[in-house]
Design an enzyme around this catalytic site. Structure first.
Site, short mmCIF file in Angstrom:
data_model
loop_
_atom_site.label_atom_id
_atom_site.label_comp_id
_atom_site.label_asym_id
_atom_site.label_seq_id
_atom_site.Cartn_x
_atom_site.Cartn_y
_atom_site.Cartn_z
N ASP A 140 0.84 -1.21 0.00
CA ASP A 140 0.00 0.00 0.00
C ASP A 140 0.88 1.26 0.00
OD1 ASP A 140 -2.71 1.31 0.46
OD2 ASP A 140 -1.58 2.05 2.19
N LYS A 194 1.45 4.31 -2.94
CA LYS A 194 1.37 5.76 -2.73
C LYS A 194 2.64 6.44 -3.24
CE LYS A 194 -1.66 5.14 1.21
NZ LYS A 194 -1.69 4.78 2.63
N1 LIG Z 1 -9.04 3.01 5.37
C1 LIG Z 1 -8.45 4.11 5.04
O1 LIG Z 1 -8.02 4.88 5.89
C2 LIG Z 1 -8.31 4.49 3.62
C3 LIG Z 1 -7.64 5.67 3.28
C4 LIG Z 1 -7.52 6.01 1.94
C5 LIG Z 1 -8.04 5.17 0.95
N2 LIG Z 1 -8.66 4.03 1.31
C6 LIG Z 1 -9.20 3.18 0.26
O2 LIG Z 1 -10.61 3.06 0.42
C7 LIG Z 1 -11.05 1.92 -0.27
C8 LIG Z 1 -12.12 1.23 0.54
O3 LIG Z 1 -11.64 0.86 1.78
P1 LIG Z 1 -12.62 0.35 2.90
O4 LIG Z 1 -11.83 0.26 4.14
O5 LIG Z 1 -13.84 1.16 2.94
O6 LIG Z 1 -12.97 -1.11 2.39
P2 LIG Z 1 -14.20 -2.04 2.79
O7 LIG Z 1 -13.75 -3.41 2.57
O8 LIG Z 1 -14.73 -1.64 4.12
O9 LIG Z 1 -15.32 -1.66 1.73
C9 LIG Z 1 -15.21 -1.96 0.38
C10 LIG Z 1 -16.56 -1.79 -0.28
O10 LIG Z 1 -16.43 -2.03 -1.66
C11 LIG Z 1 -17.42 -2.95 -2.09
N3 LIG Z 1 -16.89 -3.66 -3.25
C12 LIG Z 1 -15.79 -4.41 -3.37
N4 LIG Z 1 -15.66 -4.88 -4.62
C13 LIG Z 1 -16.69 -4.43 -5.32
C14 LIG Z 1 -17.13 -4.58 -6.66
N5 LIG Z 1 -16.44 -5.28 -7.55
N6 LIG Z 1 -18.25 -3.95 -7.05
C15 LIG Z 1 -18.94 -3.22 -6.16
N7 LIG Z 1 -18.59 -3.04 -4.88
C16 LIG Z 1 -17.48 -3.65 -4.47
C17 LIG Z 1 -17.67 -3.81 -0.92
O11 LIG Z 1 -18.92 -4.46 -0.98
C18 LIG Z 1 -17.60 -2.77 0.20
O12 LIG Z 1 -18.86 -2.12 0.30
C19 LIG Z 1 -9.79 1.10 -0.55
O13 LIG Z 1 -9.45 1.25 -1.91
C20 LIG Z 1 -8.73 1.78 0.29
O14 LIG Z 1 -7.45 1.70 -0.25
C21 LIG Z 1 -8.81 3.68 2.61
N1 LIG Z 2 -4.43 1.49 4.68
C1 LIG Z 2 -3.95 2.78 4.41
C2 LIG Z 2 -5.07 3.77 4.41
C3 LIG Z 2 -4.73 5.01 3.63
O1 LIG Z 2 -4.69 4.75 2.27
C4 LIG Z 2 -2.93 3.17 5.44
O2 LIG Z 2 -2.82 2.47 6.44
O3 LIG Z 2 -2.21 4.12 5.27
#
Ligand SMILES: NC(=O)c1ccc[n+]([C@@H]2O[C@H](COP(=O)([O-])OP(=O)(O)OC[C@H]3O[C@@H](n4cnc5c(N)ncnc54)[C@H](O)[C@@H]3O)[C@@H](O)[C@H]2O)c1
Ligand SMILES: N[C@@H](CCO)C(=O)O
Ligand code: NA
Length: 816
Positions: free
Chosen positions: A679, A683
């Site tokens: 990850d 970035k």
């Molecule tokens: N957690 C963080 O702090 C953070 C920070 C920046 C970016 N992100 C990004 O956010 C994104 C989501 O993270 P999250 O923690 O919410 O994940 P999560 O697993 O909680 O949620 C993912 C969602 O996507 C849906 N999904 C997955 N594949 C799919 C498909 N093919 N079609 C339709 N829906 C689909 C799932 O059903 C779920 O609702 C990731 O790409 C992650 O890199 C997260």
């Molecule tokens: N999983 C990521 C969230 C931000 O993209 C992190 O821990 O930095």
């Protein structure tokens, strides 16, 4: 003197007639002389016409007649006190007797001439005005019933007779002088010819009566009381956010009506227009609302554009060929041929190359038009100087109307960029040199999208709508929807922005709804009305809705979803994403995406790809566009690993702290992506690419922090077990750092074209020593920030901050 004209619905019920009485009395209390003109009660004219037809076909008409009679009698009984009822009922009874005799005659003859039809429908106005005059009198208004057949003189063209205005003027004036203190109640729509035969004035006939009366007496105002709040900025059935206009010039009203706004029929208002009498359109069902004032000039205090209207179906006829260039008299022949064939030309465009002329005509007349042109130009066609005219179906005209548009520089720019951005293809453009109207021809499928996007772009005050399709409702997606629900009011008031959630999809279910899914209640709507998820169908449905200002939100970590962005751009969707996958594909794809985004004029925002809600990508862009050179970037960009090194102090195992990070929503959907360094590497890759480096993911050198066994674990659970087993390894790492007063830091760097991530034991002097929680830190060393780098620091993971970053990107799309 004010003329108050009431349409069918305004006299169609006891309640609306009571409002009418109230309005007349209010005018009298203000010492204002008034005259009233009323239509037949709503539906009566149509029923009468139907009865004529039925009678002429030998069918029974008695029941239908009885229904109309009962309706009038019922109103008399509701609105008049018992002592006044008999006289009124007697008068009505006489009318209905005459009517019955007439219909019997039609039935006996087995046919109805237009003259008879006119005689029959006249009873609609006679009965309604007769009743209303009685009701007014009971309320102390000195009303006098005025049968317009004695006052409005026409020729004998039944169905749409032409008025002898000079004679009518005199007759109406005489009437007013005979009834100086009275309130005349004129039957609208009906008149008579010189032989005393009843005639009617055609569409909008009662408006015409009001205008004639107003013109004859030199009224100060003609009020048209109807069932809408006035002229609207657009057809509210097509544009939800259309709103009533305060003011219009006569020309604007004529132009808007030409394109289908059916509030008043301006040709009928000409007698009033010719004398500069203001026309006020008011709503009987909302009488306190100001309505629309129509006068000689367009008010400068209103917006430049007054309305956006359309003709839903037109055919485009194109005549082209070398034979036209410089050929004097060509268009003269063309248009007289069309006129002779009775074809009405809606719109004309000719480029100055003179090679082709495109005309819009009604689809019903397209064939006749084409035949007429072929006949007129048969020799030119034979000799090849002209090609056979082409006819294309499936088009609509959208017209933007406003008298002051001609002073507005950039207005058509706004118009066309709004259309371009929503992916609406423009097939022809026409602007009259009066600049009262700019018309564009678009495909009928795109009409609603065109009207809505242009309405949003050209009317300053109302709110702009973003139509949002949200894919992914997990940690980030659900938080974002909650934040949008919380802030929607704030967005409306402070940013004039409305979020219409037009689609939601996750890996289980999906739902699209043009009118919007509730931001508060989307879960239940998804369960109740959703269908099993399919990305392909979600895209299909989203495209089919064909909404303007459409934004696709990717809140998943899915490769499949990342794979559809380019298709989305091509369909004029902007994309806002926190999913990094797309930007981490091949450099060539990354580069191509940017070109596609530019080509379709859409937005692609992904600030949360790096440092979550922290302004990292934006900061880097600002440095670069201001001409700065990035020399070095040093960063901690894994919120999860930052959290691990800050929170792993010896009281819990390393694995337990990883679970904590996952529960806090810091990790990727699969925490192995964080701990493997993948990850973080993504970035760093995105940052490097944003500086212009054509690097690939495998170019990023990663020093692993995990022992081999953990990296090899096949499932998340197995991974946690391996972490537990490796506790001694993590403990020794921590102790080694602590022994020399240092902390563990996982640091990425970009310098001299090289991108790497290393595990560092940082001493207290290290600028990255003092981080806490899930903090990220990014330090930019540049030409301008050489000695003292620019630093962005703060929580770099977690649902709240990430969702807020996505929300901010969404608002940026709207800021366009
Ligand atoms: N957690 C963080 O702090 C953070 C920070 C920046 C970016 N992100 C990004 O956010 C994104 C989501 O993270 P999250 O923690 O919410 O994940 P999560 O697993 O909680 O949620 C993912 C969602 O996507 C849906 N999904 C997955 N594949 C799919 C498909 N093919 N079609 C339709 N829906 C689909 C799932 O059903 C779920 O609702 C990731 O790409 C992650 O890199 C997260
Ligand atoms: N999983 C990521 C969230 C931000 O993209 C992190 O821990 O930095
Ligand atoms: Na960011």
């Amino acid at each position: 003197m004010k003329i108050l004209k009431f349409g069918g619905t305004s006299v169609g019920s006891a309640q609306s007639i009571s409002t009418l009485v109230q309005l007349v009395k209010e005018q009298q209390q203000q010492d204002e002389a008034v005259a009233v003109v009323c239509s037949a009660m709503s539906g009566v004219t149509n029923t009468l016409l139907q009865l004529v037809t039925e009678a002429s076909e030998g069918k029974a008409y008695v029941t239908g007649l009885k229904t109309i009679e009962d309706r009038h009698f019922g109103l008399v009984r509701t609105l008049l006190e018992v002592k006044h009822q008999n006289v009124a009922l007697l008068g009505l009874r006489l009318y209905f007797n005459e009517l019955e005799e007439l219909l019997a005659g039609v039935r006996a003859l087995g046919e109805a001439s237009p003259r008879t039809s006119d005689r029959v429908v006249a009873y609609g106005e006679l009965c309604s005005n007769y009743t209303i005059a009685h009701v007014l009198r009971q309320h102390g208004v000195n009303a006098v019933f005025a049968d317009a057949r004695q006052l409005i003189r026409t020729d004998s063209h039944h169905g749409k007779a032409a008025v002898d205005e000079a004679l009518t003027n005199q007759l109406v004036k005489d009437f007013f002088s005979r009834h100086a203190d009275a309130v005349p109640v004129f039957t609208g729509f009906i008149a008579s010819d010189q032989h005393g035969n009843t005639t009617t004035l055609g569409r909008g006939g009662s408006d015409y009566t009001a205008a004639l009366v107003g013109a004859a007496v030199g009224a100060d105002q003609v009020q048209i009381w109807t069932d809408v709040d006035g002229f609207m900025t657009a057809d509210p059935r097509l544009v939800k956010r259309a709103f009533p206009l305060k003011q219009l010039s006569y020309n604007e009203a004529i132009e808007l009506s030409y394109f289908g706004a059916k509030v008043v029929h301006p040709p009928t208002m000409l007698p009033a227009i010719a004398r500069g009498i203001p026309i006020i359109v008011k709503n009987t069902f909302n009488p306190s609302f100001s309505g629309t004032a129509i006068g000689p000039k367009s008010s400068v205090n209103c917006s430049l554009v007054k309305g956006i209207t359309s003709i839903p179906a037109i055919s485009m006829l194109t005549v082209q060929g070398g034979g036209m260039v410089g050929y004097k008299g060509f268009s003269g022949r063309l248009f007289s041929a069309l006129a002779q064939a009775g074809v009405n030309v809606i719109l004309i465009t000719q480029a100055s190359s003179e090679h082709s002329i495109t005309l819009a005509v009604s689809p019903a007349e397209a064939q006749a038009a084409s035949t007429a042109i072929e006949a007129e130009f048969r020799y030119e066609l034979l000799s090849g100087r002209l090609s056979k005219p082409s006819v294309e179906e499936g088009y609509s005209v959208m017209a933007v109307v406003g008298e002051n548009m001609k002073q507005a520089i950039g207005l058509s720019g706004k118009l066309f960029s709004a259309l371009g951005r929503s992916g609406v293809n423009i097939s022809a453009i026409a602007q009259g040199s009066s600049e009262l109207n700019i018309s564009v021809v678009v495909s009928s499928e795109d009409l609603s999208k065109a009207l809505n996007s242009v309405h949003d772009a050209l009317f300053l005050s109302p709110v702009k709508t973003l139509n949002v399709f949200c894919c992914g409702t997990g940690n980030i997606g659900a938080t974002l929807l909650r934040q949008l629900a919380q802030h929607q009011e704030h967005l409306q008031t402070s940013r004039h922005l409305r979020i219409n959630l037009a689609g939601v999809c996750n890996s289980r279910q999906m739902l699209c709804n043009r009118d919007g899914i509730s931001l508060k209640n989307w879960q239940n709507e998804l369960v109740e009305h959703g269908e099993p998820a399919s990305l392909e169908r979600f895209m299909e449905q989203a495209a089919l809705l064909n909404l303007p200002n459409a934004v696709f939100l990717d809140n998943t970590g899915s490769t499949d979803v990342a794979g559809v962005y380019r298709e989305l751009f091509g369909q004029s969707f902007s994309v806002v994403t926190c999913n990094k996958i797309r930007n981490c594909g091949t450099f060539s794809d990354y580069h191509k995406d940017k070109q596609v985004v530019r080509k379709y004029g859409v937005d692609y925002y992904y600030e949360t790809n790096v440092g979550a809600g922290l302004p990292v990508i934006k900061t880097l862009h600002d440095l670069l566009i201001s001409g700065d050179q990035v020399l070095k970037i040093e960063a901690i960009l894994s919120g999860t690993i930052s959290y691990l090194f800050n929170e792993y102090r010896g009281d819990k195992t390393f694995a337990a702290v990883v679970r904590e990070a996952q529960q806090s929503g810091f990790t990727e959907p699969d925490p192995r992506d964080d701990l493997s360094g993948l990850d973080f590497a993504r970035k760093m890759l995105i940052l490097a690419r944003e500086t212009g480096l054509p690097v690939e993911l495998q170019d990023v050198q990663i020093q692993p922090i995990l022992p081999e066994s953990c990296t090899a674990a096949p499932t998340v659970e197995a991974f946690y077990q391996e972490l537990e087993k490796s506790e001694p390894y993590f403990a020794s790492l921590k102790e080694e750092a602590a022994a020399s007063g240092k902390v563990l830091r996982y640091i990425g760097s970009l310098e001299g074209g090289k991108v790497k991530i290393e595990l560092v034991m940082a001493s207290p002097e290290h600028p990255f020593f003092g981080l806490s929680g899930s903090d990220n830190i990014i330090s930019f060393t540049t030409d301008r920030y050489r000695l003292n780098p620019m630093v962005v620091k703060g929580p770099g993971a977690g649902a709240e901050v990430t969702a807020a970053g996505v929300l901010a990107d969404l608002v940026r799309v709207a800021a366009y």
